[in-house]
Design a protein around this motif. Sequence first.
Motif, PDB file in Angstrom:
ATOM      1  N   THR A 165       0.831  -1.196   0.000  1.00 53.54           N
ATOM      2  CA  THR A 165       0.000   0.000   0.000  1.00 53.54           C
ATOM      3  C   THR A 165       0.871   1.253   0.000  1.00 53.54           C
ATOM      4  O   THR A 165       0.613   2.211  -0.747  1.00 53.54           O
ATOM      5  N   TYR A 168       2.305   1.770  -3.314  1.00 49.78           N
ATOM      6  CA  TYR A 168       1.287   2.329  -4.207  1.00 49.78           C
ATOM      7  C   TYR A 168       1.148   3.829  -3.987  1.00 49.78           C
ATOM      8  O   TYR A 168       1.149   4.616  -4.937  1.00 49.78           O
ATOM      9  N   TYR A 172       3.066   5.111  -7.163  1.00 44.23           N
ATOM     10  CA  TYR A 172       2.048   5.161  -8.206  1.00 44.23           C
ATOM     11  C   TYR A 172       0.944   6.151  -7.916  1.00 44.23           C
ATOM     12  O   TYR A 172       0.257   6.605  -8.820  1.00 44.23           O
ATOM     13  N   GLY A 173       0.744   6.432  -6.629  1.00 41.86           N
ATOM     14  CA  GLY A 173      -0.484   7.058  -6.201  1.00 41.86           C
ATOM     15  C   GLY A 173      -0.770   8.423  -6.794  1.00 41.86           C
ATOM     16  O   GLY A 173       0.005   9.362  -6.631  1.00 41.86           O
ATOM     17  N   ALA A 178      -5.877   7.272  -4.561  1.00 42.78           N
ATOM     18  CA  ALA A 178      -4.755   7.461  -3.641  1.00 42.78           C
ATOM     19  C   ALA A 178      -5.146   8.393  -2.507  1.00 42.78           C
ATOM     20  O   ALA A 178      -4.783   8.169  -1.351  1.00 42.78           O
TER      21      ALA A 178
ATOM     22  N   LEU B  32       1.927  -3.193 -10.133  1.00 39.70           N
ATOM     23  CA  LEU B  32       0.955  -2.121  -9.925  1.00 39.70           C
ATOM     24  C   LEU B  32      -0.351  -2.708  -9.414  1.00 39.70           C
ATOM     25  O   LEU B  32      -0.966  -2.183  -8.483  1.00 39.70           O
ATOM     26  N   SER B  35       0.008  -3.668  -5.723  1.00 36.56           N
ATOM     27  CA  SER B  35       0.068  -2.575  -4.755  1.00 36.56           C
ATOM     28  C   SER B  35      -1.246  -1.800  -4.749  1.00 36.56           C
ATOM     29  O   SER B  35      -1.723  -1.402  -3.686  1.00 36.56           O
ATOM     30  N   ARG B  36      -1.853  -1.611  -5.930  1.00 33.98           N
ATOM     31  CA  ARG B  36      -3.140  -0.930  -5.930  1.00 33.98           C
ATOM     32  C   ARG B  36      -4.171  -1.803  -5.220  1.00 33.98           C
ATOM     33  O   ARG B  36      -5.013  -1.306  -4.467  1.00 33.98           O
TER      34      ARG B  36
END
Lengths: 360, 330
Positions: A165, A168, A172-173, A178, B32, B35-36
Amino acid sequence: MSHAPTTLQERPTPAPAVATTSLSSRTLPRWAPLGFAAVAIVLGVGLGLVAGWHSRIQWGLLSALFFVAISYTVTTAVENKRQAKDRLATSVVWVCFVLAVVPLASLTWTTLSRGAKVVDGYFLTHSMAGVLGTEPGGGVYHALVGTLEQVGIATAISAPIGLLTAVYLVEYGKGALARAVTFFVDVMTGIPSIVAGLFILSIMLMAELKPSGLMGSLALTILMIPVVVRSTEEMLKLVPNELREASLALGIPKWRTILKVVLPTAIGGITTGVMLAIARIAGETAPIMLLVFGSQLINTNPFEGAQSSLPFYIWEQYKIGSEASYDRAWGAALVLIAFVMILNLVARGIARWKAPKTGR
Amino acid sequence: MASTTPVDIPPAPPAPRQRPKSAGRAGDKVFLGLSRGSGILLLVIMASIAVFLSYRAALALADNEGNFFTTFDWNPAGDPPVFGIAVLLFGTVISSIIAMAIAVPIAVGIALFISHYAPRRLASPLAYVVDLLAAVPSIIYGIWGALVLVPYLEGLNLWLDQFFGWTYLFEKTEVGVARSLFTVGILLAIMILPIVTSVSREVFLQVPKMNEEAALALGATRWEVIRLSVLPFGRSGVISASMLGLGRALGETMAVATVLSPSFLISFHVLNPGGGTFAQNIAAKFDEADQFGRDALIASGLVLFVLTLLVNGAARLIIARRKEYSGANA
């Protein structure tokens, strides 16, 4: 301090003697607070003795009040009101700090002195099987096993979820998801442990599951995930962007960059975060009480049957309410506090030792 | 935020690339996704906490013969079953208010001490000592409170009754040990001290140095610097720190369960033993509860959940408005 930039203070001041007489008013000597303190303590102890108070705390409080009063009046008389207020604020702030240390000291001392009476090899290696609650004897082995297993399972579940998490959120968030995750992670840190316990309990009631160590672990997981996410997130944010860019520039895919560059750089901080999270959930009682039920016997299987745990054991022994059980409660408290404190110290040690080298 | 993620890196020219492109792409997708997925899992957990608790609570509330919010009784096993949260809500709020009233000023003092008063070299060890308070498990606070603090506070209670009894609040009308909401409040205050302190400290350390130096240059004393530049800057931070502390105090179970001697009465005489809080009631009533009784306890837990959610959410929103600090990892 280097010599190069000459600052204002380093310029020669013209004729200091004149300056002190004309610009600054009378000041108290630097040892004045010490003097006030000495007078205040003498007065406080003296009055306490005369009035025949037994409580040393009352002597202390009286001395503190005297200290504040004396330093305020003397400073007002010698210097001025503003300086007096400043001194007052200083004393109040010091008192606040001392107030915080007193309970910590009392708690540590009580746990150490009362716990040390019972903690020995026997206490650590025996369960409560066949021991009458009101009689001395018995030990914490079954609770120790329970705590280690429950916390271990909880860590095994929540560390990967929390880590992913955090990855992420940092790597990526973007966008609404997010933001929602960030907000709810924050809110989740505030979920009372008993509510987490009730949540798993409601699942148990519906699926007709029996209490077991695993159920307790699941509740602990809910408490642990947000802590891991927050600390890992902070650590990942500390990893310099140049490292990521260098790796990406070599044509390495993002996921390998994260696995091989970002995570290893932050691993010290991440470990610290996970250990602090473990320390936090190891002391949770409420979920264990609702979901694991507690047992006097050694049960090494966390997936079936009731187990005990250190915090639950303390609660159990406290409820029995005899001198012997209080002693056992303090003994278990000492074991638990030692466990938590060692985790804390080691975690902070790792944090210092493996702190990511940020740009200079 | 945006600067931490290296996005939009122009793709490398395809020619020199040796590795098969798809492996990296697939790995990226899987990673991805994972984690998402765990991020979404968190949201699912939060949602299912709300859903499951509400469902079980609804089962209990459907058969409740008393008014859930105004009944001064907890007897789900009775015939007819009657239970209500009035006393619990009152006790929870009162003990938390007492805790806040004691903890917040002291915590601000400690935060100022660490950020502005303590000798520089001592500051971080002292901060660590305060953090240690947070590391002590709540059950240990509980037995300490019940076995050490309660006997100690009897003197203070008598004193408060004697000199402040006229305030009604501190009038002690029942004799008995100090297993009162007031004692609980003191214990909770000690327990929430670290979080309020560490968030406030973080804010105080972020006061722009320029502001402080400007005040000093005008001849302000240290206290005036704090009053003029540090406290105004840190106000919203202190407010949200207090709300985080409030969130903790509301849901604390074991410390309250060990110290309080519960009763189903509402009394503003906070020194009298008695009262109850949500968490304490769940801990105390759980052992004897049957399935329906458990659902009833879950109903009270749902109220506690909503309460802490509101308080924590509000605190986080206040913090989020000032992005520079997040006290979240405190």
